[in-house]
Scaffold this motif. Structure first.
Motif, mmCIF file in Angstrom:
data_model
loop_
_atom_site.group_PDB
_atom_site.id
_atom_site.type_symbol
_atom_site.label_atom_id
_atom_site.label_comp_id
_atom_site.label_asym_id
_atom_site.label_seq_id
_atom_site.Cartn_x
_atom_site.Cartn_y
_atom_site.Cartn_z
ATOM 1 N N ILE A 154 0.882 -1.160 0.000
ATOM 2 C CA ILE A 154 0.000 0.000 0.000
ATOM 3 C C ILE A 154 0.919 1.208 0.000
ATOM 4 N N VAL A 155 0.729 2.082 -0.972
ATOM 5 C CA VAL A 155 1.581 3.260 -1.114
ATOM 6 C C VAL A 155 0.664 4.484 -1.184
ATOM 7 N N ARG B 179 2.774 7.208 3.287
ATOM 8 C CA ARG B 179 2.742 5.980 4.085
ATOM 9 C C ARG B 179 2.976 4.796 3.156
ATOM 10 N N ILE B 180 3.809 3.864 3.628
ATOM 11 C CA ILE B 180 4.101 2.653 2.860
ATOM 12 C C ILE B 180 3.910 1.449 3.768
ATOM 13 N N VAL B 181 3.089 0.498 3.298
ATOM 14 C CA VAL B 181 2.858 -0.747 4.016
ATOM 15 C C VAL B 181 3.211 -1.884 3.069
ATOM 16 N N VAL B 182 3.969 -2.837 3.557
ATOM 17 C CA VAL B 182 4.393 -3.981 2.746
ATOM 18 C C VAL B 182 3.810 -5.243 3.349
ATOM 19 N N TYR B 183 3.151 -6.052 2.510
ATOM 20 C CA TYR B 183 2.606 -7.338 2.931
ATOM 21 C C TYR B 183 3.394 -8.446 2.260
ATOM 22 N N GLY B 184 3.642 -9.506 2.973
ATOM 23 C CA GLY B 184 4.275 -10.672 2.372
ATOM 24 C C GLY B 184 5.785 -10.664 2.474
ATOM 25 N N ASP B 185 6.378 -11.476 1.633
ATOM 26 C CA ASP B 185 7.813 -11.740 1.707
ATOM 27 C C ASP B 185 8.629 -10.958 0.673
ATOM 28 N N TYR C 120 4.557 21.747 -9.340
ATOM 29 C CA TYR C 120 5.264 20.483 -9.169
ATOM 30 C C TYR C 120 4.275 19.367 -8.853
ATOM 31 N N TYR C 121 4.645 18.160 -9.231
ATOM 32 C CA TYR C 121 3.880 16.959 -8.945
ATOM 33 C C TYR C 121 4.776 16.026 -8.139
ATOM 34 N N VAL C 122 4.207 15.384 -7.127
ATOM 35 C CA VAL C 122 4.997 14.512 -6.259
ATOM 36 C C VAL C 122 4.197 13.274 -5.910
ATOM 37 N N ARG C 123 4.899 12.154 -5.737
ATOM 38 C CA ARG C 123 4.243 10.923 -5.307
ATOM 39 C C ARG C 123 5.226 10.049 -4.533
ATOM 40 N N THR C 124 4.674 9.209 -3.677
ATOM 41 C CA THR C 124 5.440 8.235 -2.919
ATOM 42 C C THR C 124 5.724 7.040 -3.824
ATOM 43 N N PHE C 125 6.840 6.350 -3.579
ATOM 44 C CA PHE C 125 7.112 5.128 -4.334
ATOM 45 C C PHE C 125 7.788 4.093 -3.447
ATOM 46 N N ILE C 126 7.672 2.841 -3.864
ATOM 47 C CA ILE C 126 8.418 1.745 -3.271
ATOM 48 C C ILE C 126 8.859 0.821 -4.397
ATOM 49 N N THR C 127 10.100 0.405 -4.345
ATOM 50 C CA THR C 127 10.605 -0.618 -5.255
ATOM 51 C C THR C 127 10.936 -1.836 -4.408
ATOM 52 N N THR C 128 10.311 -2.957 -4.760
ATOM 53 C CA THR C 128 10.546 -4.219 -4.054
ATOM 54 C C THR C 128 11.027 -5.255 -5.060
ATOM 55 N N SER C 129 11.237 -6.450 -4.575
ATOM 56 C CA SER C 129 11.628 -7.543 -5.456
ATOM 57 C C SER C 129 10.522 -7.874 -6.453
ATOM 58 N N LYS C 130 9.312 -7.362 -6.224
ATOM 59 C CA LYS C 130 8.169 -7.603 -7.129
ATOM 60 C C LYS C 130 7.974 -6.481 -8.143
ATOM 61 N N GLY C 131 8.700 -5.342 -7.995
ATOM 62 C CA GLY C 131 8.544 -4.215 -8.909
ATOM 63 C C GLY C 131 8.385 -2.906 -8.159
ATOM 64 N N THR C 132 7.972 -1.865 -8.887
ATOM 65 C CA THR C 132 7.797 -0.532 -8.308
ATOM 66 C C THR C 132 6.314 -0.179 -8.267
ATOM 67 N N SER C 133 5.876 0.377 -7.134
ATOM 68 C CA SER C 133 4.507 0.857 -6.974
ATOM 69 C C SER C 133 4.558 2.320 -6.570
ATOM 70 N N TYR C 134 3.530 3.082 -6.995
ATOM 71 C CA TYR C 134 3.459 4.515 -6.713
ATOM 72 C C TYR C 134 2.190 4.863 -5.953
ATOM 73 N N GLY C 135 2.273 5.936 -5.175
ATOM 74 C CA GLY C 135 1.100 6.505 -4.535
ATOM 75 C C GLY C 135 0.434 7.494 -5.474
ATOM 76 N N THR C 136 -0.673 8.048 -5.024
ATOM 77 C CA THR C 136 -1.392 9.063 -5.778
ATOM 78 C C THR C 136 -0.506 10.287 -5.984
ATOM 79 N N VAL C 137 -0.656 10.933 -7.127
ATOM 80 C CA VAL C 137 0.101 12.153 -7.413
ATOM 81 C C VAL C 137 -0.576 13.349 -6.760
#
Length: 140
Positions: A10-11, A29-35, A81-98
């Motif tokens: 969840i991003v 806020r970043i929440v990671v589920y799983g392995d 300017y536009y800004v968003r949260t991101f996370i890169t995991t072993s499964k790929g990259t996910s972004y939050g709302t802009v």
């Protein structure tokens, strides 16, 4: 077969604040589920609505998760300017709302024509007293 909930994230890009002529604060806020292995988290910003890691400026927070925040510095006056949260995991990259914001000039004034709304102004709370005279929709 893996449960979807065990391999997702969840991003959220929650807010921008303290916008000045050359800086802003962003929270998320970043929440990671799983392995999943967390490789990198943070914020990405730029002047395009769909800003990504490929075309924006990255503020890396290493592998931070949970409630995160960062200060964006070195911004230009009177620019959107536009800004968003991101996370890169072993499964790929996910972004939050802009989210977007417009930097004021050094006096704290934003000309909304930067955002396509002519003859409209916002005065950010800055120290001092300012007087404006509007003549035919323009400020002096």
């Amino acid at each position: 077969m893996k449960d979807e909930a065990t391999s997702s994230t969840i991003v959220i890009t929650s807010e921008t604040s303290n916008v000045t002529h050359n800086s802003a604060k962003v929270k998320g806020r970043i929440v990671v589920y799983g392995d999943q292995e967390v490789i990198r988290t943070g914020f990405v910003y730029g002047d395009k609505p769909g800003v990504t890691l490929n075309d924006g400026t990255v503020i890396s927070l290493d592998k931070a998760i949970g409630e995160i925040s960062a200060d964006i510095t070195g911004l230009s006056e009177l620019k959107k300017y536009y800004v968003r949260t991101f996370i890169t995991t072993s499964k790929g990259t996910s972004y939050g709302t802009v989210l977007s914001f417009i930097t004021p000039n050094s006096s704290g004034i934003v000309d909304l024509s930067v955002d396509g709304t002519a003859n409209s102004y916002i005065v950010y709370p800055v120290k001092g007293t300012y007087t404006f005279d509007l003549v035919q929709g323009n400020s002096k």
